[in-house]
Design an enzyme around this catalytic site. Structure first.
Site, PDB file in Angstrom:
ATOM      1  N   ALA A 101       9.767 -34.784   9.504  1.00 48.40           N
ATOM      2  CA  ALA A 101       9.346 -35.961  10.280  1.00 48.40           C
ATOM      3  C   ALA A 101       8.184 -36.638   9.568  1.00 48.40           C
ATOM      4  O   ALA A 101       7.454 -36.007   8.804  1.00 48.40           O
ATOM      5  CB  ALA A 101       8.915 -35.539  11.682  1.00 48.40           C
TER       6      ALA A 101
ATOM      7  N   THR B   3      10.042 -35.843  20.392  1.00 53.08           N
ATOM      8  CA  THR B   3       8.657 -35.721  20.829  1.00 53.08           C
ATOM      9  C   THR B   3       8.419 -36.244  22.248  1.00 53.08           C
ATOM     10  O   THR B   3       9.141 -37.138  22.714  1.00 53.08           O
ATOM     11  CB  THR B   3       7.747 -36.517  19.848  1.00 53.08           C
ATOM     12  OG1 THR B   3       6.441 -36.622  20.387  1.00 53.08           O
ATOM     13  CG2 THR B   3       8.272 -37.930  19.607  1.00 53.08           C
TER      14      THR B   3
ATOM     15  N   TYR C 258       5.221 -44.598  16.100  1.00 52.42           N
ATOM     16  CA  TYR C 258       5.747 -43.238  15.895  1.00 52.42           C
ATOM     17  C   TYR C 258       6.802 -42.927  16.961  1.00 52.42           C
ATOM     18  O   TYR C 258       7.929 -42.527  16.647  1.00 52.42           O
ATOM     19  CB  TYR C 258       4.608 -42.214  15.950  1.00 52.42           C
ATOM     20  CG  TYR C 258       5.086 -40.777  16.046  1.00 52.42           C
ATOM     21  CD1 TYR C 258       5.769 -40.179  14.981  1.00 52.42           C
ATOM     22  CD2 TYR C 258       4.858 -40.009  17.195  1.00 52.42           C
ATOM     23  CE1 TYR C 258       6.211 -38.862  15.066  1.00 52.42           C
ATOM     24  CE2 TYR C 258       5.301 -38.704  17.282  1.00 52.42           C
ATOM     25  CZ  TYR C 258       5.971 -38.132  16.217  1.00 52.42           C
ATOM     26  OH  TYR C 258       6.416 -36.831  16.307  1.00 52.42           O
TER      27      TYR C 258
ATOM     28  N   LYS D 199      10.814 -42.257  16.423  1.00 53.43           N
ATOM     29  CA  LYS D 199      11.460 -40.990  16.842  1.00 53.43           C
ATOM     30  C   LYS D 199      12.574 -41.277  17.846  1.00 53.43           C
ATOM     31  O   LYS D 199      13.620 -40.636  17.823  1.00 53.43           O
ATOM     32  CB  LYS D 199      10.429 -40.029  17.444  1.00 53.43           C
ATOM     33  CG  LYS D 199       9.423 -39.461  16.468  1.00 53.43           C
ATOM     34  CD  LYS D 199      10.027 -38.556  15.414  1.00 53.43           C
ATOM     35  CE  LYS D 199      10.385 -37.187  15.925  1.00 53.43           C
ATOM     36  NZ  LYS D 199      10.837 -36.278  14.846  1.00 53.43           N
TER      37      LYS D 199
HETATM   38  N1  LIG Z   1       3.295 -31.196  15.564  1.00 51.32           N
HETATM   39  C1  LIG Z   1       3.404 -31.593  16.835  1.00 51.32           C
HETATM   40  O1  LIG Z   1       2.477 -31.455  17.639  1.00 51.32           O
HETATM   41  C2  LIG Z   1       4.684 -32.205  17.321  1.00 51.32           C
HETATM   42  C3  LIG Z   1       4.736 -32.727  18.636  1.00 51.32           C
HETATM   43  C4  LIG Z   1       5.936 -33.284  19.085  1.00 51.32           C
HETATM   44  C5  LIG Z   1       7.046 -33.324  18.245  1.00 51.32           C
HETATM   45  N2  LIG Z   1       6.955 -32.817  16.973  1.00 51.32           N
HETATM   46  C6  LIG Z   1       8.164 -32.854  16.127  1.00 51.32           C
HETATM   47  O2  LIG Z   1       8.480 -31.520  15.752  1.00 51.32           O
HETATM   48  C7  LIG Z   1       9.057 -31.499  14.457  1.00 51.32           C
HETATM   49  C8  LIG Z   1       8.343 -30.451  13.583  1.00 51.32           C
HETATM   50  O3  LIG Z   1       6.957 -30.781  13.485  1.00 51.32           O
HETATM   51  P1  LIG Z   1       5.950 -29.896  12.593  1.00 51.32           P
HETATM   52  O4  LIG Z   1       4.619 -29.958  13.252  1.00 51.32           O
HETATM   53  O5  LIG Z   1       6.564 -28.568  12.281  1.00 51.32           O
HETATM   54  O6  LIG Z   1       5.915 -30.776  11.266  1.00 51.32           O
HETATM   55  P2  LIG Z   1       5.370 -30.383   9.803  1.00 51.32           P
HETATM   56  O7  LIG Z   1       4.565 -29.146   9.848  1.00 51.32           O
HETATM   57  O8  LIG Z   1       4.765 -31.608   9.221  1.00 51.32           O
HETATM   58  O9  LIG Z   1       6.709 -30.047   9.020  1.00 51.32           O
HETATM   59  C9  LIG Z   1       7.591 -31.055   8.605  1.00 51.32           C
HETATM   60  C10 LIG Z   1       8.354 -30.551   7.408  1.00 51.32           C
HETATM   61  O10 LIG Z   1       9.227 -31.625   7.003  1.00 51.32           O
HETATM   62  C11 LIG Z   1       9.133 -31.798   5.607  1.00 51.32           C
HETATM   63  N3  LIG Z   1       9.390 -33.188   5.299  1.00 51.32           N
HETATM   64  C12 LIG Z   1       8.624 -34.266   5.628  1.00 51.32           C
HETATM   65  N4  LIG Z   1       9.188 -35.385   5.182  1.00 51.32           N
HETATM   66  C13 LIG Z   1      10.331 -35.022   4.570  1.00 51.32           C
HETATM   67  C14 LIG Z   1      11.352 -35.726   3.893  1.00 51.32           C
HETATM   68  N5  LIG Z   1      11.291 -37.060   3.764  1.00 51.32           N
HETATM   69  N6  LIG Z   1      12.403 -35.039   3.376  1.00 51.32           N
HETATM   70  C15 LIG Z   1      12.455 -33.709   3.490  1.00 51.32           C
HETATM   71  N7  LIG Z   1      11.518 -32.962   4.103  1.00 51.32           N
HETATM   72  C16 LIG Z   1      10.463 -33.612   4.628  1.00 51.32           C
HETATM   73  C17 LIG Z   1       7.750 -31.390   5.238  1.00 51.32           C
HETATM   74  O11 LIG Z   1       7.794 -31.030   3.885  1.00 51.32           O
HETATM   75  P3  LIG Z   1       6.457 -31.081   2.997  1.00 51.32           P
HETATM   76  O12 LIG Z   1       5.610 -30.073   3.641  1.00 51.32           O
HETATM   77  O13 LIG Z   1       6.881 -30.703   1.623  1.00 51.32           O
HETATM   78  O14 LIG Z   1       5.979 -32.507   3.142  1.00 51.32           O
HETATM   79  C18 LIG Z   1       7.489 -30.222   6.198  1.00 51.32           C
HETATM   80  O15 LIG Z   1       7.966 -29.021   5.636  1.00 51.32           O
HETATM   81  C19 LIG Z   1       8.997 -32.942  13.953  1.00 51.32           C
HETATM   82  O16 LIG Z   1      10.234 -33.561  14.203  1.00 51.32           O
HETATM   83  C20 LIG Z   1       7.947 -33.607  14.824  1.00 51.32           C
HETATM   84  O17 LIG Z   1       8.179 -34.988  14.981  1.00 51.32           O
HETATM   85  C21 LIG Z   1       5.817 -32.259  16.501  1.00 51.32           C
END
Ligand SMILES: NC(=O)c1ccc[n+]([C@@H]2O[C@H](COP(=O)([O-])OP(=O)(O)OC[C@H]3O[C@@H](n4cnc5c(N)ncnc54)[C@H](OP(=O)(O)O)[C@@H]3O)[C@@H](O)[C@H]2O)c1
Length: 284
Positions: free
Chosen positions: A60, A101, A125, A129
């Protein structure tokens, strides 16, 4: 079951990778070095070579304030990337698991949002999404579309530095004065707990839209106070308002999710957020 996991080194992806492997599933973990979701040809080549039974996409563009300026980048990853993966799932006749989200909601309610509530995002954002959600629902019949909220996990969200829990502890240890907004209500959610529930969900083959969070709710300020209580820290912390904090992107004032659809298919609620947080802090 063979799973292609995109974002395997991210916050949620790391837990899924480890836990699903522990459970004996054949997970092929892919980082951004292996696959770029915005590039259809790369996705097609990489994923068709793996021949998975399920694709899980945790990728994301979720730096909420940056999305206000970098609209194209956010839509590339959060909408176009999802379309690329959906097309490959169609070709292979396999399901897609994708994450959305609480920020698809506008915060106009004061009771938990169910999957039946109409989204109304208040940030780019959230809009990007929600576009990804619509694309999945338009293109696929076999999907797990999972909305999560306020994630924290041991890996930390890549690109954001650290998660909220670790950041609060770091600031407290540095003796900083801490101000946290008290007018945005959420459910802090452990990626470990989400991962365990996802494992149960994929055994069901019950496709659809799901809310998946720990239970209970609090403001970000109350979340911070609980972190300090559990970590045995007493920093100088005070509540503030979203207006005073002045972030570039608007956030919903209230974005608690009710996990109605999980209960409908017979899966138990996740535990209370305070219990999950206590375990996380002990493990750290
Ligand atoms: N974090 C929150 O509080 C939260 C809340 C609500 C919803 N979400 C949703 O939950 C999901 C997981 O979130 P998270 O916190 O685990 O995110 P994260 O830690 O940022 O992990 C995202 C992963 O996606 C990879 N990535 C990003 N852009 C990419 C691309 N263009 N092509 C291929 N890989 C890519 C990143 O790789 P690199 O590390 O190499 O960049 C990273 O490994 C997301 O969909 C997010 O929108 C998160």
């Amino acid at each position: 079951m063979k799973i292609a996991l995109i974002g395997a080194n991210g916050q949620l992806g790391t837990d899924i990778n480890n836990y699903f492997k522990e459970k004996g599933l054949g997970v092929v973990g892919l980082t951004q070095e292996d696959i770029e979701v915005c590039d259809f040809n790369v996705c097609n080549e990489v994923l068709k070579k793996i021949k998975p039974d399920l694709i899980i996409n945790t990728a994301a563009f979720h730096r909420v304030n940056l999305c206000e300026d970098e609209v194209l980048s956010s839509f590339k990853v959060n909408a176009l990337g999802v379309k690329n993966l959906a097309k490959i799932c169609l070709d292979l006749d396999i399901p897609l698991m994708h994450f959305s989200t609480d920020f698809v909601f506008g915060g106009d309610k004061s009771t938990p949002y169910t999957e039946g509530d109409c989204p109304k995002p208040v940030s780019l954002y959230g809009i990007s999404k929600l576009s990804g959600e619509h694309i999945i629902q338009y293109m696929l019949s076999k999907y797990y579309l999972v909305r999560v909220c306020g994630l924290y996990g041991h890996a930390g969200p890549y690109g954001k530095g650290s998660n909220f829990v670790d950041l609060m502890i770091k600031l407290a240890k540095e003796g900083k004065d801490i101000k946290v907004v008290d007018d945005q209500v959420l459910t802090p959610t452990s990626t470990k707990d989400v991962t365990e529930k996802l494992y149960e969900l994929i055994q069901t083959d019950k496709y659809g839209l799901y809310h998946m969070t720990n239970t209970g709710s609090c403001s970000w300020y109350e979340f911070a106070c609980e972190i300090f209580k559990l970590a045995g820290l007493s920093p100088n912390i005070s509540p503030t308002t979203s207006e005073e904090f002045g972030a570039k992107a608007r956030r919903p004032r209230y974005s608690v999710l009710d996990n109605v659809n999980l209960r409908k298919i017979g899966l138990e609620d996740l535990r209370h957020w305070k219990e999950a947080l206590e375990d996380y802090i002990k493990e750290n």
